[in-house]
Design a protein around this motif. Sequence first.
Motif, short mmCIF file in Angstrom:
data_model
loop_
_atom_site.label_atom_id
_atom_site.label_comp_id
_atom_site.label_asym_id
_atom_site.label_seq_id
_atom_site.Cartn_x
_atom_site.Cartn_y
_atom_site.Cartn_z
N THR A 93 -13.36 0.37 -0.68
CA THR A 93 -12.90 -0.28 0.54
C THR A 93 -13.98 -1.27 0.94
O THR A 93 -15.10 -1.21 0.43
CB THR A 93 -12.62 0.74 1.65
N ILE B 212 -9.71 -4.24 -7.84
CA ILE B 212 -9.24 -2.96 -7.31
C ILE B 212 -8.78 -3.18 -5.87
O ILE B 212 -9.54 -3.68 -5.05
CB ILE B 212 -10.38 -1.91 -7.33
N PRO C 250 -16.11 0.71 -10.46
CA PRO C 250 -16.17 0.72 -8.99
C PRO C 250 -17.59 0.67 -8.43
O PRO C 250 -17.78 0.23 -7.29
CB PRO C 250 -15.51 2.06 -8.64
N GLU D 135 -8.28 -2.70 -2.12
CA GLU D 135 -9.27 -2.04 -1.27
C GLU D 135 -8.60 -1.22 -0.18
O GLU D 135 -7.67 -1.68 0.48
CB GLU D 135 -10.17 -3.10 -0.62
N SER E 161 0.83 -1.18 0.00
CA SER E 161 0.00 0.00 0.00
C SER E 161 0.88 1.24 0.00
O SER E 161 2.02 1.23 0.45
CB SER E 161 -0.94 -0.03 1.21
N GLN F 22 -2.01 1.97 -8.80
CA GLN F 22 -2.25 0.69 -8.13
C GLN F 22 -3.73 0.29 -8.21
O GLN F 22 -4.06 -0.86 -8.48
CB GLN F 22 -1.81 0.77 -6.66
N LYS F 23 -4.58 1.25 -7.96
CA LYS F 23 -6.01 0.96 -8.05
C LYS F 23 -6.37 0.50 -9.47
O LYS F 23 -7.26 -0.33 -9.66
CB LYS F 23 -6.83 2.21 -7.72
N ALA G 63 -12.60 4.91 -7.84
CA ALA G 63 -11.79 3.81 -7.34
C ALA G 63 -11.16 4.15 -6.00
O ALA G 63 -10.92 3.26 -5.17
CB ALA G 63 -10.72 3.44 -8.36
N ALA G 64 -10.88 5.43 -5.78
CA ALA G 64 -10.26 5.82 -4.53
C ALA G 64 -11.15 5.50 -3.33
O ALA G 64 -10.67 5.35 -2.21
CB ALA G 64 -9.94 7.32 -4.55
N THR H 286 -3.41 5.80 -7.68
CA THR H 286 -4.34 5.53 -8.78
C THR H 286 -3.80 4.43 -9.67
O THR H 286 -4.55 3.57 -10.14
CB THR H 286 -4.56 6.81 -9.59
N THR I 61 -8.95 3.02 1.86
CA THR I 61 -9.06 4.47 1.69
C THR I 61 -8.14 5.14 2.69
O THR I 61 -7.59 4.50 3.58
CB THR I 61 -10.50 4.95 1.97
N THR J 240 -3.92 2.92 1.77
CA THR J 240 -4.07 3.70 0.54
C THR J 240 -3.34 3.06 -0.63
O THR J 240 -2.34 2.37 -0.46
CB THR J 240 -3.48 5.11 0.75
#
Lengths: 497, 658
Positions: free
Chosen positions: A291, A339, A208, A341, A73, A328-329, A287-288, A326, A343, A323
Amino acid sequence: QSDRLLIKGGKVVNDDQSFYADLYVEDGVIKQIGENLLVPGGVKTVDAYGQMVMPGGIDVHTRLQMPIMGMTSADDFFQGTKAALAGGTTMIIDHICPDTGTSLLAAYEQWRGVAVSQACCDYSLHVDIPRWHESLREELEALVKDKGVNSFLVFMAYKDKLQCTDAQLYEIFCTVRELGAVAQVHAENGDIVHEEQKRLLELGITGPEGHVLSRPEEVEAEAVYRAITIAKQANCPLYITKIMSRGAADVLAQAKRKGTVVYGEPITASLGTDGSHYWSKNWAKAAAFVTSPPISPDPTTPDHLASLLSCGDLQVTGSAHCTFTTAQKAVGKDNFTLIPEGTNGVEERMSIIWEKCVVPGKMDENDFVAVTSTNAAKIFNCYPRKGRVAVGSDADLVLWNPKATKIISAKTHNLNVEYNIFEGTECHGVPTVVISQGRVVLEDGNLCVTQGSGRFIPRKTFPDFVYKRIKARNRLAEVHGVPRGLYDGPVHEVLAS
Amino acid sequence: MSVPREEALPACFAGLGAGSPRPRQKRGGMFCSVEDAFDNKTLDFPSLSSSEPGTPPAGHRRGAGPDSGPGPGPGPGPAAVPLPAVAVAPGKRPDGCPQSDRLLIKGGKVVNDDQSFYADLYVEDGVIKQIGENLLVPGGVKTVDAYGQMVMPGGIDVHTRLQMPIMGMTSADDFFQGTKAALAGGTTMIIDHICPDTGTSLLAAYEQWRGVADSQACCDYSLHVDIPRWHESLREELEALVKDKGVNSFLVFMAYKDKLQCTDAQLYEIFCTVRELGAVAQVHAENGDIVHEEQKRLLELGITGPEGHVLSRPEEVEAEAVYRAITIAKQANCPLYITKIMSRGAADVLAQAKRKGTVVYGEPITASLGTDGSHYWSKNWAKAAAFVTSPPISPDPTTPDHLASLLSCGDLQVTGSAHCTFTTAQKAVGKDNFTLIPEGTNGVEERMSIIWEKCVVPGKMDENDFVAVTSTNAAKIFNCYPRKGRVAVGSDADLVLWNPKATKIISAKTHNLNVEYNIFEGTECHGVPTVVISQGRVVLEDGNLCVTQGSGRFIPRKTFPDFVYKRIKARNRLAEVHGVPRGLYDGPVHEVLASARAPSAAARIAPCAGKAAAPPVRNLHQSGFSLSGSQADDHIARRTAQKIMAPPGGRSNITSLS
């Protein structure tokens, strides 16, 4: 930096009362509290007039530098703890998530190794149990007895990966109770989630929004209900991580009313924002927010959770900070189930809770201290070393200015990611000075942290706050058979097969 | 329809015309009833297979009495009408049974679920032909005096397990004994559960049950099918049962670990299937995992008696499963029916779910309404064992009252008996281990009186509510309304004359069951069925029970019961989800190690229809069914949405799908 500090003129706020007093800090410990203190000369003085002096926040749930799918992360222990300090949090409890197949002890050592060289604030560790088998029992015992871990997380979601069956939950809870630890649960019904994911992907929903559609609120509430039932059977104290929805919170509140020993942890994200952004046209932004359980799309959820937090039905807050950039997401750009997970929230937690709970008058500053720090210290057994402003306690302090204002933004945050899910939230309450281990780390807006200065805080078993009731019930829980004469009547024959 | 002159004094006229309309008490005793039974049995089959109308005329010897019963399914004979009343009416059955296929019920208060009114009823060919005052009826009609009594639709017991095979035994009350007891208690229809052995096909089990029931049942019956182990290939069997066999309800188990228990994912699949078929999903709700753990713990503690049964199945475990079943059913948008609501917790969970709009029905049973579980601690092993059923009868003494309240206010809607009895000798199989005690209690005979006693006598409900929960709601949910469950012209003449002033004490000495203990022993009921009419024939009168083995008909039930499915259909229409149209994400993408996500490729979209067909790897873990390949309904579009189970070994076969 000086290791002696005098904090003058502030209003000391604990979870039970507030009073005006000066504080004298030496060697990272609070030495004196009162007026007209006798202090040695040459002491650095911090002016706290008009501000509140609180125990620093304890973030009970972070996942810094977490390895997943071959990535880690975005915020590592250094960046994450730095952000924590910037937000007024002086201790974090991070989750160790061992790879399947790795021993828990090995994972523990690995985490310790990383954290000891990087963390800037005190930290402690939870251990996740990815797959239960009988032999883990000894490892748990070792962790509890020698390693200062007293909390274990099990998963009811992530089918075929981390998910436990009900029977395993029961066994784990029994083990955990015998060890005097706290059982934590990630509560979502993984079976249903899995089915819904398949269905949505078949329908061609890959963005998402599929994440939240596949994990409806009821599925979270159901798992909370089940976890509570099993824990009650096993007479084990239960801690639900990440309360994200009204349903889950209500189930938990009702169970408390029936006397179950259960604690619920809403997180910064569930208190501070809602899930409408999953439908954002901007993929990266949507996507951010991904979770699990998802941030509820119901816009009344944050307010409801804040109310329950204020009335004591929920007791403790975390951030579940985990976290991903982007890029990575974007691993899941064609499939929401991929994606990663998590936040942000470790930095924003204190301010968001102040904004959502204290500013509208749901709680006073004492309740605020309780839910951001004291209750966590009690549940996880580092009270009163942490979580209280008292002589002898660690000098982890926050000077809180309820008049100052800050607008949260990805431009100014201390994180390694491009999006901040609280972007634009105005917070009327800001940490102006943060003191960690007796040293001023934030002052006048300047963050001054030392990599590797964070200490591991070992935690003992059988926290009183949690276990007093459990012990009493254990004594009562004995069952007795009915003494009867032997049944000597006819017995129907049963085929051997 | 009838001749005016006859109508004035039907009884007298009958006497005039034929002489001796009632020499009927020349009860021939055992010989007669046996003869009768055989008669009927032979009659029954043709009547089921073809339209029967020929029977009544021919029947004045053997048919006269019983024949109205076998009266064929839905449209009994128009042919019966024309035939001269006099000829048949006298119908002095040579057998003992005082039978006529025409009945006049006079002076009663007709009670339906919506209203009560005073009226006479005229019944012919097993169907209610007229309701009103001053009816025109043919002469020679048998008259039943109903003054001071209530005329209600006969009870429908939605849950019985007669003659159920278990552990190489069968439950003590077979279809004959069980339905006889049902009639004695005012229940004129039962819905029995087919519980196929694991490995047996559902259809084979269905045929087996039909075979047994057709030859034995004395009242109309219908059948639920239990699903012991789910696998994909059962889908076709369910479809066949629903389409051709008149079954519209399936029970799945959340308990009985390693035996009948389903996982949540299986429940979801079953619920989806059931909804597509328009059936009702029933659930036995207990968390089998926890029960299993508790059983182990208690046995280790040396607790082996029946009290272990209730200790290992605490109330919370039932409530939890109800909660979970409701959640899953809501996700699958499937109507849910919880069998055997035994505890406050379970009932409350269900009531709350209804408040949130879930389509869910709850079935408290005679045992949970009529007694409590304190007897599990009885010093008398045999008595304690008689109470063993799952979920157990709650030891909380306030439970019956609470359930009665919820039943009265509509949170619970329907009642069964879960009648599944075992003799003490059979129960004693588990004398050293409570987990081996065969589970089940009596209740089919006592159900109506117990509910009256617990709900109507204390004023929780009125007689209309009583009819609703004992009969009408069941008929609506399981789709045999208004044929059953209502006193109306055209409905089946399954009636009870209820005397709210009479009193009866339930006892094993007087009950019609094959068991030594009655769990309601000593309960005084202020409300008793005095006359019971099944298929237009009087089967209980003056305390005499006169039933005909094999006279019960199978009542097929159609799919998509309106009462249940109207809301489901509306929600189905609303449940569409849409993705967000976005431009393609074209930013940087973090690289992922290949090993980290083996299943990833699999999870990707399986875009269109044909894709799911003919997986080369049928799921080997689940199926004894190896000749799969293409199936009869492969062409049907909905198979595209079919869920593929993730087998315990991994998801590799899913990979092969996409």
